[in-house]
Design a protein around this motif. Sequence first.
Motif, PDB file in Angstrom:
ATOM      1  N   GLU A  14     -18.821 -14.180  14.329  1.00 61.05           N
ATOM      2  CA  GLU A  14     -17.471 -13.832  13.862  1.00 61.05           C
ATOM      3  C   GLU A  14     -16.766 -15.037  13.253  1.00 61.05           C
ATOM      4  OE1 GLU A  14     -16.134 -10.825  13.447  1.00 61.05           O
ATOM      5  OE2 GLU A  14     -18.119 -10.146  14.070  1.00 61.05           O
ATOM      6  N   LYS A  15     -16.943 -16.231  13.857  1.00 62.25           N
ATOM      7  CA  LYS A  15     -16.345 -17.445  13.303  1.00 62.25           C
ATOM      8  C   LYS A  15     -16.899 -17.738  11.916  1.00 62.25           C
ATOM      9  CE  LYS A  15     -15.753 -21.155  15.821  1.00 62.25           C
ATOM     10  NZ  LYS A  15     -15.990 -22.256  16.790  1.00 62.25           N
ATOM     11  N   ILE A  16     -18.217 -17.572  11.754  1.00 66.05           N
ATOM     12  CA  ILE A  16     -18.851 -17.821  10.463  1.00 66.05           C
ATOM     13  C   ILE A  16     -18.338 -16.820   9.432  1.00 66.05           C
ATOM     14  CG2 ILE A  16     -21.042 -17.722   9.208  1.00 66.05           C
ATOM     15  CD1 ILE A  16     -22.356 -18.825  11.810  1.00 66.05           C
ATOM     16  N   LYS A  17     -18.296 -15.543   9.811  1.00 62.41           N
ATOM     17  CA  LYS A  17     -17.810 -14.517   8.877  1.00 62.41           C
ATOM     18  C   LYS A  17     -16.397 -14.830   8.408  1.00 62.41           C
ATOM     19  CE  LYS A  17     -20.516 -10.562  10.436  1.00 62.41           C
ATOM     20  NZ  LYS A  17     -20.462  -9.235  11.077  1.00 62.41           N
ATOM     21  N   GLN A  18     -15.529 -15.187   9.325  1.00 64.58           N
ATOM     22  CA  GLN A  18     -14.141 -15.480   8.979  1.00 64.58           C
ATOM     23  C   GLN A  18     -14.061 -16.673   8.025  1.00 64.58           C
ATOM     24  OE1 GLN A  18     -11.623 -16.344  12.334  1.00 64.58           O
ATOM     25  NE2 GLN A  18      -9.778 -16.221  11.119  1.00 64.58           N
ATOM     26  N   THR A  19     -14.802 -17.720   8.312  1.00 66.54           N
ATOM     27  CA  THR A  19     -14.792 -18.911   7.467  1.00 66.54           C
ATOM     28  C   THR A  19     -15.327 -18.598   6.080  1.00 66.54           C
ATOM     29  OG1 THR A  19     -15.060 -20.349   9.384  1.00 66.54           O
ATOM     30  CG2 THR A  19     -15.646 -21.279   7.248  1.00 66.54           C
ATOM     31  N   VAL A  20     -16.434 -17.862   6.023  1.00 66.34           N
ATOM     32  CA  VAL A  20     -17.030 -17.524   4.730  1.00 66.34           C
ATOM     33  C   VAL A  20     -16.080 -16.669   3.903  1.00 66.34           C
ATOM     34  CG1 VAL A  20     -18.867 -16.168   3.651  1.00 66.34           C
ATOM     35  CG2 VAL A  20     -19.431 -17.797   5.458  1.00 66.34           C
ATOM     36  N   LEU A  21     -15.460 -15.684   4.514  1.00 67.16           N
ATOM     37  CA  LEU A  21     -14.541 -14.826   3.766  1.00 67.16           C
ATOM     38  C   LEU A  21     -13.360 -15.607   3.204  1.00 67.16           C
ATOM     39  CD1 LEU A  21     -14.530 -11.613   5.975  1.00 67.16           C
ATOM     40  CD2 LEU A  21     -15.619 -11.924   3.739  1.00 67.16           C
ATOM     41  N   GLU A  22     -12.880 -16.593   3.964  1.00 67.44           N
ATOM     42  CA  GLU A  22     -11.751 -17.401   3.514  1.00 67.44           C
ATOM     43  C   GLU A  22     -12.124 -18.359   2.384  1.00 67.44           C
ATOM     44  OE1 GLU A  22     -10.369 -19.392   7.021  1.00 67.44           O
ATOM     45  OE2 GLU A  22      -9.536 -17.558   7.889  1.00 67.44           O
ATOM     46  N   GLN A  23     -13.372 -18.818   2.359  1.00 68.23           N
ATOM     47  CA  GLN A  23     -13.767 -19.879   1.431  1.00 68.23           C
ATOM     48  C   GLN A  23     -14.753 -19.441   0.350  1.00 68.23           C
ATOM     49  OE1 GLN A  23     -12.363 -22.992   1.779  1.00 68.23           O
ATOM     50  NE2 GLN A  23     -11.178 -22.090   3.426  1.00 68.23           N
ATOM     51  N   LEU A  24     -15.180 -18.190   0.348  1.00 67.95           N
ATOM     52  CA  LEU A  24     -16.237 -17.741  -0.551  1.00 67.95           C
ATOM     53  C   LEU A  24     -15.914 -17.984  -2.022  1.00 67.95           C
ATOM     54  CD1 LEU A  24     -19.014 -16.450  -0.585  1.00 67.95           C
ATOM     55  CD2 LEU A  24     -17.912 -14.219  -0.744  1.00 67.95           C
ATOM     56  N   HIS A  25     -14.651 -17.885  -2.399  1.00 73.86           N
ATOM     57  CA  HIS A  25     -14.260 -18.082  -3.797  1.00 73.86           C
ATOM     58  C   HIS A  25     -14.559 -19.493  -4.299  1.00 73.86           C
ATOM     59  CE1 HIS A  25     -10.786 -19.453  -1.488  1.00 73.86           C
ATOM     60  NE2 HIS A  25     -10.501 -20.214  -2.509  1.00 73.86           N
ATOM     61  N   GLU A  26     -14.758 -20.441  -3.391  1.00 70.91           N
ATOM     62  CA  GLU A  26     -15.025 -21.823  -3.770  1.00 70.91           C
ATOM     63  C   GLU A  26     -16.509 -22.118  -3.957  1.00 70.91           C
ATOM     64  OE1 GLU A  26     -13.130 -24.615  -1.151  1.00 70.91           O
ATOM     65  OE2 GLU A  26     -11.290 -23.459  -1.094  1.00 70.91           O
ATOM     66  N   VAL A  27     -17.379 -21.167  -3.616  1.00 69.00           N
ATOM     67  CA  VAL A  27     -18.824 -21.392  -3.657  1.00 69.00           C
ATOM     68  C   VAL A  27     -19.424 -20.647  -4.850  1.00 69.00           C
ATOM     69  CG1 VAL A  27     -20.984 -21.149  -2.381  1.00 69.00           C
ATOM     70  CG2 VAL A  27     -18.871 -21.596  -1.138  1.00 69.00           C
ATOM     71  N   GLU A  28     -20.146 -21.380  -5.693  1.00 65.32           N
ATOM     72  CA  GLU A  28     -20.810 -20.792  -6.856  1.00 65.32           C
ATOM     73  C   GLU A  28     -22.101 -20.092  -6.417  1.00 65.32           C
ATOM     74  OE1 GLU A  28     -19.706 -20.939 -10.048  1.00 65.32           O
ATOM     75  OE2 GLU A  28     -17.920 -22.029  -9.424  1.00 65.32           O
ATOM     76  N   ASP A  29     -22.574 -19.168  -7.229  1.00 64.03           N
ATOM     77  CA  ASP A  29     -23.829 -18.483  -6.956  1.00 64.03           C
ATOM     78  C   ASP A  29     -24.976 -19.490  -6.903  1.00 64.03           C
ATOM     79  OD1 ASP A  29     -25.482 -16.269  -6.506  1.00 64.03           O
ATOM     80  OD2 ASP A  29     -25.953 -16.095  -8.629  1.00 64.03           O
ATOM     81  N   GLY A  30     -25.773 -19.425  -5.850  1.00 65.15           N
ATOM     82  CA  GLY A  30     -26.896 -20.334  -5.672  1.00 65.15           C
ATOM     83  C   GLY A  30     -26.539 -21.661  -5.033  1.00 65.15           C
ATOM     84  N   GLU A  31     -25.255 -21.914  -4.867  1.00 68.73           N
ATOM     85  CA  GLU A  31     -24.806 -23.201  -4.334  1.00 68.73           C
ATOM     86  C   GLU A  31     -24.926 -23.241  -2.816  1.00 68.73           C
ATOM     87  OE1 GLU A  31     -20.959 -26.108  -4.857  1.00 68.73           O
ATOM     88  OE2 GLU A  31     -20.633 -23.962  -4.972  1.00 68.73           O
ATOM     89  N   PRO A  32     -25.572 -24.292  -2.274  1.00 68.95           N
ATOM     90  CA  PRO A  32     -25.625 -24.445  -0.822  1.00 68.95           C
ATOM     91  C   PRO A  32     -24.272 -24.917  -0.297  1.00 68.95           C
ATOM     92  CG  PRO A  32     -26.728 -26.283  -1.872  1.00 68.95           C
ATOM     93  CD  PRO A  32     -26.301 -25.341  -2.970  1.00 68.95           C
ATOM     94  N   PHE A  33     -24.006 -24.633   0.974  1.00 64.18           N
ATOM     95  CA  PHE A  33     -22.772 -25.088   1.609  1.00 64.18           C
ATOM     96  C   PHE A  33     -23.047 -25.363   3.078  1.00 64.18           C
ATOM     97  CE2 PHE A  33     -22.726 -20.481   1.970  1.00 64.18           C
ATOM     98  CZ  PHE A  33     -22.469 -20.299   3.312  1.00 64.18           C
ATOM     99  N   ALA A  34     -22.110 -26.067   3.686  1.00 64.26           N
ATOM    100  CA  ALA A  34     -22.187 -26.370   5.109  1.00 64.26           C
ATOM    101  C   ALA A  34     -20.827 -26.089   5.730  1.00 64.26           C
ATOM    102  CB  ALA A  34     -22.574 -27.824   5.334  1.00 64.26           C
ATOM    103  N   ILE A  35     -20.854 -25.515   6.924  1.00 68.69           N
ATOM    104  CA  ILE A  35     -19.640 -25.252   7.685  1.00 68.69           C
ATOM    105  C   ILE A  35     -19.664 -26.184   8.889  1.00 68.69           C
ATOM    106  CG2 ILE A  35     -18.373 -23.552   9.048  1.00 68.69           C
ATOM    107  CD1 ILE A  35     -19.825 -21.367   7.372  1.00 68.69           C
ATOM    108  N   LEU A  36     -18.635 -26.980   9.047  1.00 65.73           N
ATOM    109  CA  LEU A  36     -18.540 -27.865  10.203  1.00 65.73           C
ATOM    110  C   LEU A  36     -17.892 -27.114  11.355  1.00 65.73           C
ATOM    111  CD1 LEU A  36     -17.252 -31.078   8.422  1.00 65.73           C
ATOM    112  CD2 LEU A  36     -19.593 -30.524   9.068  1.00 65.73           C
ATOM    113  N   ASP A  37     -18.556 -27.147  12.494  1.00 63.31           N
ATOM    114  CA  ASP A  37     -18.045 -26.480  13.694  1.00 63.31           C
ATOM    115  C   ASP A  37     -18.210 -27.434  14.862  1.00 63.31           C
ATOM    116  OD1 ASP A  37     -17.036 -24.385  15.339  1.00 63.31           O
ATOM    117  OD2 ASP A  37     -19.090 -23.910  15.942  1.00 63.31           O
ATOM    118  N   GLY A  38     -17.206 -28.261  15.072  1.00 69.45           N
ATOM    119  CA  GLY A  38     -17.306 -29.262  16.132  1.00 69.45           C
ATOM    120  C   GLY A  38     -18.395 -30.267  15.808  1.00 69.45           C
ATOM    121  N   GLY A  39     -19.383 -30.385  16.699  1.00 73.37           N
ATOM    122  CA  GLY A  39     -20.471 -31.337  16.509  1.00 73.37           C
ATOM    123  C   GLY A  39     -21.690 -30.753  15.842  1.00 73.37           C
ATOM    124  N   ARG A  40     -21.570 -29.589  15.249  1.00 66.89           N
ATOM    125  CA  ARG A  40     -22.731 -28.982  14.583  1.00 66.89           C
ATOM    126  C   ARG A  40     -22.368 -28.572  13.156  1.00 66.89           C
ATOM    127  NH1 ARG A  40     -22.940 -23.630  18.342  1.00 66.89           N
ATOM    128  NH2 ARG A  40     -20.816 -23.002  17.912  1.00 66.89           N
TER     129      ARG A  40
END
Length: 69
Positions: A14-40
């Motif tokens: 659920e945390k990942i889904k929420q973050t992705v939905l909020e930020q998806l407009h910033e990610v281009e097709d095929g572009e890798p991304f990373a989500i920081l969640d504390g120490g991971r």
Amino acid sequence: MIIFKIKVSEELREKIKQTVLEQLHEVEDGEPFAILDGGRVIVGYRQGGKVVIEQIVDKVLGLEDMAGD
């Protein structure tokens, strides 16, 4: 649509889904991304209208951790 190639808890999913939905407009097709969640870091990429979550890195080393080398 979010595709998980790894097993994650429902809470983290659920945390990942929420973050992705909020930020998806910033990610281009095929572009890798990373989500920081504390120490991971959660790694994925955008593929058309889908987001693929493929890895969680639990141990992240900072450059300051390697200063003793």
